[in-house]
Design a protein around this motif. Sequence first.
Motif, short mmCIF file in Angstrom:
data_model
loop_
_atom_site.label_atom_id
_atom_site.label_comp_id
_atom_site.label_asym_id
_atom_site.label_seq_id
_atom_site.Cartn_x
_atom_site.Cartn_y
_atom_site.Cartn_z
N THR A 1 0.85 -1.20 0.00
CA THR A 1 0.00 0.00 0.00
C THR A 1 0.88 1.25 0.00
N GLY A 2 0.42 2.28 -0.66
CA GLY A 2 1.17 3.54 -0.71
C GLY A 2 0.80 4.27 -1.98
N CYS A 3 1.46 5.40 -2.22
CA CYS A 3 1.13 6.22 -3.39
C CYS A 3 1.15 5.40 -4.68
N GLU B 1 10.93 9.74 1.23
CA GLU B 1 11.32 10.28 2.53
C GLU B 1 10.16 10.68 3.44
N ALA B 2 8.99 10.09 3.22
CA ALA B 2 7.86 10.27 4.15
C ALA B 2 6.69 9.41 3.69
N TYR B 3 5.66 9.36 4.54
CA TYR B 3 4.41 8.66 4.18
C TYR B 3 3.60 9.65 3.35
N GLY C 1 7.57 -1.00 -2.68
CA GLY C 1 6.82 -0.21 -1.71
C GLY C 1 7.53 1.10 -1.44
N GLY C 2 6.84 1.99 -0.73
CA GLY C 2 7.43 3.27 -0.34
C GLY C 2 8.34 3.10 0.87
N ASP C 3 8.95 4.20 1.30
CA ASP C 3 9.87 4.10 2.43
C ASP C 3 9.13 3.81 3.73
#
Length: 342
Positions: A83-85, A166-168, A135-137
Amino acid sequence: MSDSILTAEPTQKLRFYQKGTFTVGNRLISEAERSVQASIDRSNALTCGHRACQGCGEALGARYAIDAAMRATGGNLIAVNATGCLEVFTTPYPETSWQVAWLHSLFANAAAVATGVAAAMRVRGRKDVRTIAEGGDGGTTDIGFGCLSGMFERNDDVLYICYDNEAYMNTGVQRSSATPPAARTATTPAIGGEPGNVFGTGKNLPKIAVAHGIPYVATASVADLHDLERKVIKAMGVRGARYIHIHVPCPLGWGAASHETIRLARLAIESGLFPLFEAEHGVVTSRRKIRQRVPVSEYLRPQKRFGHLFRDAAGEQRVARLQELADRNIIEFSLLDAAGEP
Ligand SMILES: Cc1ncc(C[n+]2csc(CCOP(=O)(O)OP(=O)(O)O)c2C)c(N)n1
Ligand code: SF4
């Protein structure tokens, strides 16, 4: 001018660096080195029509990474996406921009799901079908970290790609353990004694991955898409656990203009804040030297998340602390040539 004078002229070797658009770059470099973006053969794993913000580094990084993996595997690829952008902007139900077999996992378990997919392919005798997790960070360094460490430790045959903005970002720019010190986020406001994210916190996942001794670890950036493609292709040529950490500026979360994405990614490399390196079985085997060293302020200033650093003397001291971090990276990864200059 006679021919003899012409042949006697000293020659000067020119070094070409990608500075502007890739159209210009493609014309000036050899065919083998050209970006694939203009090729009619390109795979286009992630097509147009997705809903990323203008200038989204994550969309660019994912497209190039997955395209390269598709080329390396002849399209025999399954991607598992936390999950993420990236997941949200590519798959608003019932649509998808992916042209590759693609599964959405939970925020926390992309690495574990990918391990299961790779095992299922092995059991079915389809070792030619390769597996990627992405996935994102936030999903990688925080909530999915346990599953990822397990995947590394078991040396499962998966390439995990982290797109580090570098962030959610997808939930409104909250701090992750990959957020740099001093950066303002929704959960680290620029107020109080230590405005922005606190110095000395967070974790460096590429180095943690190297410490697992897995076959291949690399950092990459959307500032150098050739390097990114090369690393993904190399990773797909290896069996076992692999990790690539890609720096992907986020105009919305960083408070930067959408046309600055590539320039910011480049300044992160050239300042030393984001070192590009490769490691095999726990040993750093290559690094990309800095070409034109810049002070960290050049990278920080165009981003509103660091705006509070440029208002007073206290801010200047924090810029100096960030410069120290960059300088430390330069020494640790030998990012300058022997003479100390790029
Ligand atoms: C267990 C769980 N907690 C929280 C969420 C809400 N959530 C969805 S996306 C997201 C942020 C993702 O951040 P990151 O992994 O850094 O990826 P980015 O969106 O920045 O690309 C969060 C917190 C969720 N989906 N599941
Ligand atoms: S918020 Fe950032 S990461 Fe998400 S789509 Fe927009 S630019 Fe990309």
